[in-house]
Design an enzyme around this catalytic site. Structure first.
Site, PDB file in Angstrom:
ATOM      1  N   CYS A 190     -51.385  -4.693  13.662  1.00 47.04           N
ATOM      2  CA  CYS A 190     -51.912  -6.018  14.019  1.00 47.04           C
ATOM      3  C   CYS A 190     -53.437  -6.030  14.138  1.00 47.04           C
ATOM      4  CB  CYS A 190     -51.380  -6.459  15.375  1.00 47.04           C
ATOM      5  SG  CYS A 190     -49.611  -6.577  15.496  1.00 47.04           S
ATOM      6  N   ASP A 219     -53.296 -11.156  11.782  1.00 49.36           N
ATOM      7  CA  ASP A 219     -52.642 -12.450  11.951  1.00 49.36           C
ATOM      8  C   ASP A 219     -53.320 -13.537  11.124  1.00 49.36           C
ATOM      9  OD1 ASP A 219     -51.343 -11.005  13.894  1.00 49.36           O
ATOM     10  OD2 ASP A 219     -52.050 -12.220  15.586  1.00 49.36           O
ATOM     11  N   ASP A 232     -48.756 -17.512   9.559  1.00 51.38           N
ATOM     12  CA  ASP A 232     -49.627 -16.446  10.034  1.00 51.38           C
ATOM     13  C   ASP A 232     -49.517 -15.332   9.003  1.00 51.38           C
ATOM     14  OD1 ASP A 232     -50.314 -17.808  12.319  1.00 51.38           O
ATOM     15  OD2 ASP A 232     -49.654 -16.243  13.709  1.00 51.38           O
ATOM     16  N   ASP A 246     -44.299  -7.456  11.677  1.00 49.69           N
ATOM     17  CA  ASP A 246     -44.667  -6.038  11.711  1.00 49.69           C
ATOM     18  C   ASP A 246     -44.244  -5.273  12.956  1.00 49.69           C
ATOM     19  OD1 ASP A 246     -46.558  -7.491  13.096  1.00 49.69           O
ATOM     20  OD2 ASP A 246     -48.307  -6.594  12.115  1.00 49.69           O
ATOM     21  N   HIS A 304     -44.401 -12.819  13.504  1.00 45.87           N
ATOM     22  CA  HIS A 304     -44.994 -11.626  12.899  1.00 45.87           C
ATOM     23  C   HIS A 304     -43.918 -10.574  12.603  1.00 45.87           C
ATOM     24  CE1 HIS A 304     -48.831 -13.023  15.110  1.00 45.87           C
ATOM     25  NE2 HIS A 304     -48.451 -13.850  14.145  1.00 45.87           N
TER      26      HIS A 304
HETATM   27  O1  DAV Z   1     -42.063  -8.147  19.321  1.00 40.14           O
HETATM   28  O2  DAV Z   1     -42.137  -8.697  17.287  1.00 40.14           O
HETATM   29  C1  DAV Z   1     -44.911  -8.526  17.351  1.00 40.14           C
HETATM   30  C2  DAV Z   1     -46.286  -9.008  17.560  1.00 40.14           C
HETATM   31  C3  DAV Z   1     -47.162  -8.688  16.471  1.00 40.14           C
HETATM   32  N1  DAV Z   1     -48.367  -9.498  16.543  1.00 40.14           N
HETATM   33  C4  DAV Z   1     -42.669  -8.550  18.373  1.00 40.14           C
HETATM   34  C5  DAV Z   1     -44.100  -8.879  18.532  1.00 40.14           C
END
Ligand code: DAV
Length: 381
Positions: A363, A130, A206, A257, A255
């Protein structure tokens, strides 16, 4: 095609035994060295209720209101740490050199105070993905939108200093002010429509909203990444890299990913709830000409697992060790089978308890070194 920067080893991280290059260009080249986060000192973030609503699951909004600034429950942290230890062990036995940030101690339990605002505490050093972005031979500290994350780079400083001595370039993106002007005060929760809770007052992002595919980097605008942040990064990286903004069906993006995860050249795993068939078709007909897209199987995490900060789609937050080996949650049979079906070799690691902290394998890591060269793999027209 460009050649690898071929950096030489400076010596301060002396246990690195290989011929010593650093850097990485994508998510799938052979992983040689990675930073893995830590759970110690993790603190419930103190963010505005609008930011909580924008980015965190409804069922836990009250938890964040009640517990802001206090440590996460110790049993949650202990269980998460066990998973993380197992993960580190697997990485090491697969030949990856693992580095850890320093134990933050009480850093994140202390208030953060800047002009015009103050939080009860910080957050954690559990998710290096992040806070830091590796692009080639450069590590960039992200200008993060959460006020509680303002000091999040500090536990990595020693490591980053040593990497600089080994030839890594370290860039701190312009430090954001994060005054009230950076947040959209008229923002209201909407179930199905994305309108960012952050404004275009200053560059914010981020690192985990970006995914690297060699000379092309894709990004989503989110509740923590704005257009100015994306533009800053493109300008900073220059013409060697091209950043592409993709849009998904996600009203609470934070995010990329657990939405869009390239597994190797020519293959992307996508979230079926957020990436429609139409979007996939458009990508395949354009930027991703000649690539295959595969929808991730439905997550099977039981409801008893507390997920304070994420959806269940962490199942697709896998980590490629190379174009073949992939780390997958130990009990996630559908994902294990999907990876096998794709001809990949899944390596199981227990990680459900770590999920409670809001991330999975991608992550929790930062690819400091993947062996490989800068390649241009997408269709830029
Ligand atoms: O559900 O997209 C992803 C979190 C990655 N830090 C989501 C959470």
């Amino acid at each position: 095609m460009y050649t690898s920067p071929g950096l030489t080893l400076g010596g301060s991280l002396s246990s690195a035994s290989s011929a010593g290059t650093l850097g990485s260009y994508n998510e799938w080249d052979p992983l040689r060295e990675a930073i893995v986060g830590r759970v110690e000192g993790a603190t419930v973030p103190d963010e505005s209720f609008q930011m909580i609503q924008a980015t965190l699951p409804k069922g836990y909004w009250q938890f964040f209101r009640d517990r802001a600034g206090s440590p996460f429950p110790q049993d949650v942290l202990d269980a998460a740490k066990k998973d993380l230890d197992a993960f580190v062990h697997i990485l090491e036995s697969e030949g990856v050199k693992v580095r850890r940030p320093k134990d933050p101690g009480d850093l994140f339990h202390k208030p953060i105070e800047k002009e015009g605002w103050k939080t009860k505490g910080g957050f954690y050093a559990a998710m290096p993905r992040d806070a830091l972005l590796v692009v080639g031979d450069e590590i960039i500290a992200a200008p993060m939108a959460w006020r509680s994350r303002y000091r999040e780079h500090e536990p990595y400083q020693e490591l980053l200093g040593a990497y600089q001595q080994r030839g890594f370039r370290y860039t701190v993106a312009p430090r954001p002010e994060l005054t009230d002007r950076s947040y959209n005060k008229n923002w209201r929760y909407k179930e199905d429509q994305f309108e960012s809770v952050i404004t275009e007052e200053e560059p914010l992002f981020d690192a985990a909203d970006f995914i690297r595919l060699g000379a092309d980097i894709v990004v989503q605008q989110s509740h923590v990444t704005n257009r100015m942040g994306i533009d800053w990064l493109q300008t900073h990286l220059g013409s060697r890299y091209r950043i592409h903004v993709l849009q998904f069906d996600d009203s609470h993006p934070m995010h990329i990913d657990a939405t869009f995860m390239p597994l190797k050249p020519g293959l992307v795993l996508v979230n079926p709830e957020r990436v429609s068939e139409t979007v996939v078709q458009n990508l395949i007909n354009g930027l991703f000409l000649g690539w295959d897209f595969v929808f991730a199987p439905k997550p099977i995490i039981p409801d008893t697992q507390p997920l304070y900060m994420t959806s269940k789609w962490l199942n697709m937050n896998v980590l490629m060790l190379d174009q073949n080996r992939v780390i997958v949650e130990a009990e996630d049979e559908p994902m294990v089978q999907s990876m096998k079906y794709l001809g990949l070799q899944p390596i199981r690691c227990p990680f459900r308890n770590f999920y409670s902290l809001g991330g999975a394998f991608h992550c929790a890591t930062l690819d400091v070194h993947r062996e490989g060269v800068l390649e241009s793999l997408l269709n830029r027209e």
